[in-house]
Enzyme design. Sequence first.
Site, PDB file in Angstrom:
ATOM      1  CG  ASP A 220      -0.019  -0.136   2.528  1.00 16.13           C
ATOM      2  OD1 ASP A 220       0.204  -1.277   2.957  1.00 16.13           O
ATOM      3  OD2 ASP A 220       0.485   0.888   3.042  1.00 16.13           O
ATOM      4  CG  ASP A 222       1.266   4.899   5.758  1.00 15.67           C
ATOM      5  OD1 ASP A 222       0.699   3.998   6.388  1.00 15.67           O
ATOM      6  OD2 ASP A 222       1.728   5.904   6.316  1.00 15.67           O
TER       7      ASP A 222
END
Length: 297
Positions: A220, A222
């Site tokens: 991801d 974040d």
Amino acid sequence: MNKEHLLPIEKSRLGVIGGSGFYSMDQIEYLRELEINTPYGKPSDSIKVYNLGNLEIAFIPRHGRKHSLNPSEIPYKANIWALRSIGVRWIIAPSAVGSLQEQIRPLDIVVPDQFIDRTKNRPATFFNEGAVAHVTMGDPFCTNLSRILSEIGEKNIPGGRQLHRGGTYLAMEGPAFSTRAESNLYRSWGCSIIGMTNHTEARLAKEAEIAYSSLSMVTDYDCWHQTHQEVSVEMVLDNLRSNTEVANKIIFEVAKLIEKERPKSKSHFSLKDGLITQKENIPSSTIEKLRIFTDSY
Ligand SMILES: CSC[C@H]1O[C@H](OP(=O)(O)O)[C@H](O)[C@@H]1O
Ligand SMILES: Nc1ncnc2[nH]cnc12
């Protein structure tokens, strides 16, 4: 006590500490399961031992096989002590991380070479209670093992994904993910990736004279990215699922090379110059706990 901790490098085992989404290695030949009690309590789970040619692989899932330990609850000292007690001298740590840089994309892999530690509630050392050691941390990951991991990783990563050699892993306490202000702060520090577990393991592994490297799987961006969704557990697990096969392949190929070359590194001798208290001045109860690290000195 058995003497497996004294096995020469030529006979040592490879350890794998599985992170989120990585709970076993059942694709290879399973040998046995070990329940190990340590002076620091029970490890996260039993250790499963697998066979690969002339190398045994000792696997432990750091969050437990049912993922029931959060990053602050993991018994890091027990895990590292248990692995070292059965002669593990290399550890590969497949781990989930968020990216803090645009060019490090979800599904990429990073083999980091540095840390910044923002954890608050972790065991710092094996060396206290009358025995003091200061190991060097300029290179917190094993440079030799990380190079091997990178070279093999580059050959095995599917097209369109990238393996990044080096990078700074920001270690946070968790379990909640970062705020946007924190995420942007870490970006301004030049950090590459963020996770909650590797720094504590790397520091203790150094003290245990184990060569430790991370196979950081990016899941991801974040929460700092303007156009990508904020990190969630679902996003992390979805991206991990499509990467477990790649991680396994890389680990098997690295294991085959370790089996042949048994690479030695500075980490295997980190206490040689780090231990400051003379053995005769260490209380016997402390000596008992530390003997698996210090017996060869
Ligand atoms: C499941 S998202 C957060 C969780 O994932 C990472 O785990 P690991 O390092 O064990 O792969 C991160 O450090 C958090 O523990
Ligand atoms: N964004 C993130 N922050 C901390 N740990 C993570 N593990 C996977 N993604 C993460």
